[in-house]
Design a protein around this motif. Structure first.
Motif, short mmCIF file in Angstrom:
data_model
loop_
_atom_site.label_atom_id
_atom_site.label_comp_id
_atom_site.label_asym_id
_atom_site.label_seq_id
_atom_site.Cartn_x
_atom_site.Cartn_y
_atom_site.Cartn_z
N GLU A 210 16.23 15.28 -1.39
CA GLU A 210 16.22 13.83 -1.63
C GLU A 210 15.24 13.13 -0.69
OE1 GLU A 210 17.60 12.59 -4.20
OE2 GLU A 210 18.64 14.45 -4.71
N THR A 211 15.16 13.58 0.55
CA THR A 211 14.21 12.98 1.49
C THR A 211 12.78 13.22 1.03
OG1 THR A 211 15.76 13.31 3.33
CG2 THR A 211 13.46 12.89 3.89
N THR A 212 12.51 14.43 0.56
CA THR A 212 11.18 14.74 0.03
C THR A 212 10.86 13.87 -1.18
OG1 THR A 212 11.38 17.04 0.79
CG2 THR A 212 9.70 16.57 -0.87
N ASN A 213 11.85 13.68 -2.06
CA ASN A 213 11.65 12.81 -3.22
C ASN A 213 11.30 11.39 -2.80
OD1 ASN A 213 12.19 14.83 -5.07
ND2 ASN A 213 14.35 14.29 -5.31
N MET A 214 11.98 10.89 -1.78
CA MET A 214 11.71 9.53 -1.32
C MET A 214 10.30 9.40 -0.75
SD MET A 214 15.37 8.40 0.38
CE MET A 214 14.86 6.70 0.58
N VAL A 215 9.86 10.40 -0.03
CA VAL A 215 8.49 10.38 0.53
C VAL A 215 7.47 10.37 -0.62
CG1 VAL A 215 6.79 11.68 1.85
CG2 VAL A 215 9.13 11.47 2.70
N GLU A 216 7.68 11.21 -1.63
CA GLU A 216 6.76 11.26 -2.78
C GLU A 216 6.75 9.93 -3.53
OE1 GLU A 216 8.12 14.54 -5.06
OE2 GLU A 216 7.17 16.06 -3.79
N ILE A 217 7.92 9.31 -3.67
CA ILE A 217 8.00 8.02 -4.36
C ILE A 217 7.24 6.95 -3.60
CG2 ILE A 217 9.58 6.19 -5.08
CD1 ILE A 217 11.68 8.45 -5.51
N LEU A 218 7.42 6.92 -2.28
CA LEU A 218 6.73 5.92 -1.46
C LEU A 218 5.22 6.11 -1.52
CD1 LEU A 218 9.10 5.80 1.63
CD2 LEU A 218 8.78 4.02 -0.08
N ARG A 219 4.77 7.34 -1.52
CA ARG A 219 3.33 7.60 -1.61
C ARG A 219 2.79 7.15 -2.97
NH1 ARG A 219 3.01 13.68 1.13
NH2 ARG A 219 3.16 12.97 3.31
N ALA A 220 3.56 7.43 -4.03
CA ALA A 220 3.13 6.99 -5.36
C ALA A 220 3.08 5.48 -5.45
CB ALA A 220 4.08 7.55 -6.42
N TYR A 221 4.03 4.81 -4.80
CA TYR A 221 4.04 3.35 -4.81
C TYR A 221 2.83 2.80 -4.06
CZ TYR A 221 5.93 -1.38 -4.71
OH TYR A 221 6.11 -2.73 -4.88
N GLN A 222 2.50 3.41 -2.93
CA GLN A 222 1.33 2.98 -2.17
C GLN A 222 0.05 3.16 -2.98
OE1 GLN A 222 1.68 5.41 1.33
NE2 GLN A 222 3.14 4.05 2.34
N THR A 223 -0.05 4.26 -3.72
CA THR A 223 -1.21 4.49 -4.58
C THR A 223 -1.31 3.43 -5.66
OG1 THR A 223 -1.09 6.88 -4.20
CG2 THR A 223 -2.33 6.13 -6.12
N SER A 224 -0.16 3.08 -6.24
CA SER A 224 -0.15 2.06 -7.28
C SER A 224 -0.58 0.71 -6.72
CB SER A 224 1.25 1.96 -7.89
OG SER A 224 1.29 1.02 -8.93
N MET A 225 -0.12 0.39 -5.52
CA MET A 225 -0.51 -0.89 -4.89
C MET A 225 -2.00 -0.92 -4.61
SD MET A 225 2.11 -2.80 -4.77
CE MET A 225 1.49 -4.06 -3.67
N LYS A 226 -2.57 0.20 -4.19
CA LYS A 226 -4.01 0.26 -3.94
C LYS A 226 -4.79 0.04 -5.24
CE LYS A 226 -3.82 3.28 0.13
NZ LYS A 226 -4.14 4.63 0.68
N MET A 227 -4.28 0.62 -6.34
CA MET A 227 -4.94 0.41 -7.62
C MET A 227 -4.87 -1.06 -8.04
SD MET A 227 -3.67 3.79 -9.75
CE MET A 227 -4.57 3.28 -11.23
N THR A 228 -3.73 -1.70 -7.77
CA THR A 228 -3.59 -3.12 -8.08
C THR A 228 -4.59 -3.95 -7.29
OG1 THR A 228 -1.22 -2.83 -8.55
CG2 THR A 228 -1.98 -5.07 -8.09
N GLU A 229 -4.72 -3.63 -5.99
CA GLU A 229 -5.69 -4.34 -5.16
C GLU A 229 -7.12 -4.11 -5.63
OE1 GLU A 229 -4.97 -2.97 -1.22
OE2 GLU A 229 -3.00 -3.96 -1.04
N ALA A 230 -7.40 -2.87 -6.05
CA ALA A 230 -8.76 -2.57 -6.54
C ALA A 230 -9.07 -3.35 -7.81
CB ALA A 230 -8.89 -1.07 -6.79
N LEU A 231 -8.07 -3.46 -8.70
CA LEU A 231 -8.26 -4.25 -9.91
C LEU A 231 -8.49 -5.71 -9.58
CD1 LEU A 231 -5.58 -2.72 -12.31
CD2 LEU A 231 -8.05 -2.65 -12.61
#
Length: 246
Positions: A210-231
């Motif tokens: 579950e901890t690993t899942n949370m880390v992966e989710i947070l990284r995916a969210y950060q990537t999505s935010m970067k894409m939003t900023e790039a747009l």
């Protein structure tokens, strides 16, 4: 807001849902009988743009709910001879506070003041036929539970705990209070029932997973935010260039 922003927003909402479920799993790592959950999503296809366009549709993410992992947790000894763990599929049927029948895998049991066998929360445990199991005063503190669910005291058998099994685990839904709701179950026979006394079933949550899942989710969210900023930067640059052109 253009379609790319809607897609990113649906993705971020799905990530938030995944994070909530993973956090709830971790919070219940020590809860007896808890079954870890997995979120379920489905694709929503939206028609966009010109039908003659090479990409006439857009896929969005929608929350479909959650499903629980029915895998058994480990046996946790408690020292109480009437605590039980179900060794295999099935649930203990109990009388819920709202008067309905609910189900649980948490086998902390005790005798209530009125002599009824109940869970740690005071919910009456169903015996065969849905009837409560009554314990005479002279048998309190002298009970034992056999593997087939039979409750015995100094005067002999007092009843048998009925384990309810369901053909489709997908229809068993957590209520949020440690209990499950379901329909279409059947009581297992004495030959089918396998109870292990002297302990309870632990949660089947694996903290590292579950901890690993949370880390992966947070990284995916950060990537999505970067894409939003790039747009956003891309739109700003386009507007600036159009302004200079005008």
């Amino acid at each position: 807001m253009d379609i790319s922003s809607y897609v990113l927003l649906s993705h971020e909402q799905a990530l938030r849902r995944r994070l909530d479920v993973a956090a709830n799993n971790l919070a219940n790592v020590s809860t007896a009988g808890f079954k870890r959950e997995d979120p379920v999503f489905r694709e929503y296809v939206e028609k966009t743009g010109d039908p003659q366009s090479p990409v006439p549709t857009t896929s969005l993410v929608l929350d479909q709910g959650a499903t629980h992992d029915s895998a058994a947790g480990g046996f946790q000894p408690t020292g109480n001879p009437i605590d039980v763990m179900i060794d295999g599929p099935g649930y203990l049927a109990v009388d819920a506070p709202d008067g309905s029948v609910a189900y649980t895998r948490a086998g902390y049991l005790k005798v209530a003041d009125d002599g009824t066998l109940v869970t740690a929360g005071g919910l009456a445990v169903h015996g065969e036929g849905g009837q409560p199991i009554a314990v005479p005063p002279e048998d309190i503190g002298k009970l034992s539970i056999r593997a087939d669910g039979t409750v015995t005291g100094t005067t002999g058998a007092l009843g048998r705990i009925e384990v309810t099994v369901f053909g489709d685990e997908a229809g068993v839904d957590p209520r949020g209070d440690g209990l499950f709701t379901a329909t279409g179950g059947r009581g297992s026979s004495a030959a089918e029932t396998k109870l292990r006394s002297g302990g309870v079933e632990g949660s089947n949550v694996q903290p590292i997973v579950e901890t690993t899942n949370m880390v992966e989710i947070l990284r995916a969210y950060q990537t999505s935010m970067k894409m939003t900023e790039a747009l956003g930067d891309m739109r700003k640059t386009a507007i600036d260039k159009l302004g200079h052109f005008g």
